[in-house]
Design an enzyme around this catalytic site. Structure first.
Site, PDB file in Angstrom:
ATOM      1  N   GLU A  55       0.823  -1.204   0.000  1.00  0.00           N
ATOM      2  CA  GLU A  55       0.000   0.000   0.000  1.00  0.00           C
ATOM      3  C   GLU A  55       0.864   1.265   0.000  1.00  0.00           C
ATOM      4  O   GLU A  55       0.573   2.232  -0.708  1.00  0.00           O
ATOM      5  CB  GLU A  55      -0.926   0.019   1.228  1.00  0.00           C
ATOM      6  CG  GLU A  55      -1.897  -1.139   1.292  1.00  0.00           C
ATOM      7  CD  GLU A  55      -1.368  -2.333   2.091  1.00  0.00           C
ATOM      8  OE1 GLU A  55      -2.171  -2.974   2.791  1.00  0.00           O
ATOM      9  OE2 GLU A  55      -0.142  -2.596   2.018  1.00  0.00           O
ATOM     10  N   MET A 166      16.990 -46.556  -7.032  1.00  0.00           N
ATOM     11  CA  MET A 166      17.351 -47.959  -7.143  1.00  0.00           C
ATOM     12  C   MET A 166      17.581 -48.535  -5.747  1.00  0.00           C
ATOM     13  O   MET A 166      17.717 -47.796  -4.766  1.00  0.00           O
ATOM     14  CB  MET A 166      18.617 -48.113  -7.984  1.00  0.00           C
ATOM     15  CG  MET A 166      18.517 -47.499  -9.383  1.00  0.00           C
ATOM     16  SD  MET A 166      17.131 -48.142 -10.354  1.00  0.00           S
ATOM     17  CE  MET A 166      17.662 -49.838 -10.610  1.00  0.00           C
ATOM     18  N   SER A 227      18.744 -37.007  14.680  1.00  0.00           N
ATOM     19  CA  SER A 227      18.552 -37.302  16.103  1.00  0.00           C
ATOM     20  C   SER A 227      19.849 -37.548  16.844  1.00  0.00           C
ATOM     21  O   SER A 227      20.054 -37.066  17.960  1.00  0.00           O
ATOM     22  CB  SER A 227      17.614 -38.510  16.257  1.00  0.00           C
ATOM     23  OG  SER A 227      16.339 -38.213  15.739  1.00  0.00           O
TER      24      SER A 227
END
Length: 366
Positions: A55, A166, A227
């Site tokens: 704006e 694969m 982790s």
């Protein structure tokens, strides 16, 4: 102003908003068009967080001619002080007579406040014009504001027989160059790219945006779920510009933390699940704290499957290549315990299109 004119000008505002697709994160993409006497007198879009909003840029472009104009804005003008002053106040001060918005801002700090300020100043307001198109521009921002979680998008590439690599892990390249370029455009709109340490160990990915364009691009966060801190200190992504976040479980080895921190990684210890892995809901909570709107997951079947079974995936994008690699190859999702048709996970395909020689399928979770 007729309805057709309103739609045309709002469509232009949305078009302008899309110019910030790769740059204004974590802020929403917003466009603004100022019209007076049927003539466009100013346009603007939000380019980057911390810089002027759409704006304000449109008002600057219009200059003194703005008094009595109609403002078409793709999102409700903000009514609070953030990094920049409230846009609603700027519109009031400029003397616009009418404001049309595509949707209300889902941000609780705004949530109708901007429109209320405009109405109290005697400015006519309307909202809801082309709302679905406006929502499609900012799905992650909207979800973060409404639910406190980012949008999670899993990106996968597979052969015609549903395989991603694969049996050896070799996967370069299932899809063609056009599909790979399309992936980089998806990366560019994302706040964060999430992968697992297994993918890092197998492929050593850069996990950054590489677009053949002069358009400005904001590099997303790179997030590695690791982790037990197996992340190599010489991983390629650690030498690239931008932030790399490594998320491990609480109580991680302090020496490993120090080593990774020493080569530029940001290590974050998060709550642990019973299986010894990082809590996925806790991971998303953490990413919201980093103002992440859209997460793109580029990982293997285990992490993709875990997110899916935890109900944390919003969107799946699959690039389907016209080739066969055999049933010994790797699948899309690891979904243990899914044994009966009644347990199936249903998706709704919302888009399907050709990308080079491949097909891109976009599906949402029910």
């Amino acid at each position: 102003m007729t309805k057709a004119h309103d739609i045309r000008h709002m469509a232009r505002a949305l078009q302008l908003a899309a110019r910030g697709l790769y740059t204004c994160d974590p802020n929403p993409r917003v466009g603004c068009v100022l019209v007076k006497g049927g003539t466009v007198i100013g346009e603007g879009w939000h380019v980057r967080a911390g810089e002027p909003h759409a704006e304000v840029l449109a008002l600057r472009a219009a200059g003194e001619a703005v008094c009595g104009a109609t403002a078409y804005v793709s999102l409700e003008p903000c009514g609070h002080h953030g990094r920049t002053p409230p846009c609603a106040e700027a519109l009031i001060a400029a003397g616009v007579s009418r404001v049309v918005t595509a949707m209300e801002d889902p941000n609780p700090q705004v949530a109708g406040r901007g429109l209320q300020m405009l109405r109290e100043a005697g400015i006519a307001t309307e909202t809801g014009l082309l709302q679905s198109q406006a929502e499609a521009l900012n799905p992650g921002f909207i979800k973060r504001m409404r639910t406190g979680h980012p949008l999670v998008r899993c990106k996968l590439a597979m052969s015609l027989d549903g395989r991603t690599a694969m049996a050896s892990g070799e996967s370069q390249w299932i899809t063609g160059s056009a599909a790979r370029a399309d992936v980089h455009r998806l990366r560019a709109r994302s706040s964060a790219l999430l992968t697992g340490v297994g993918t890092v160990l197998a492929d050593d990915p850069s996990l950054n945006v590489r677009l053949d364009t002069d358009e400005p691009v904001q590099q997303p966060l790179r997030v590695v779920l690791d982790s037990q801190l197996r992340m190599p200190t010489d991983a390629r992504m650690l030498s690239l510009p931008g932030r790399t976040l490594v998320c491990c479980v609480e109580g991680a080895d302090v020496e490993k933390v120090a080593m990774l921190t020493g080569v530029g990684a940001e290590v974050h210890c998060l709550p642990v699940e019973k299986n010894g892995h990082v809590s996925l809901p806790a991971l998303l909570d953490f990413l919201v704290g980093e103002s992440v709107n859209e997460v793109m997951v580029e990982a293997g079947a285990i992490l993709n499957g875990a997110l899916l079974q935890a109900g944390l995936v919003d969107e799946v994008i699959v690039y389907l290549a016209p080739l066969l690699v055999g049933d010994a190859a790797r699948g899309l999702f690891h979904l243990p315990g899914l044994e009966k048709m009644a347990q199936r996970i249903e998706l709704k395909i919302v888009d399907m299109r050709a990308v080079g020689d491949d097909w891109r399928i976009t599906a949402h979770l029910f």
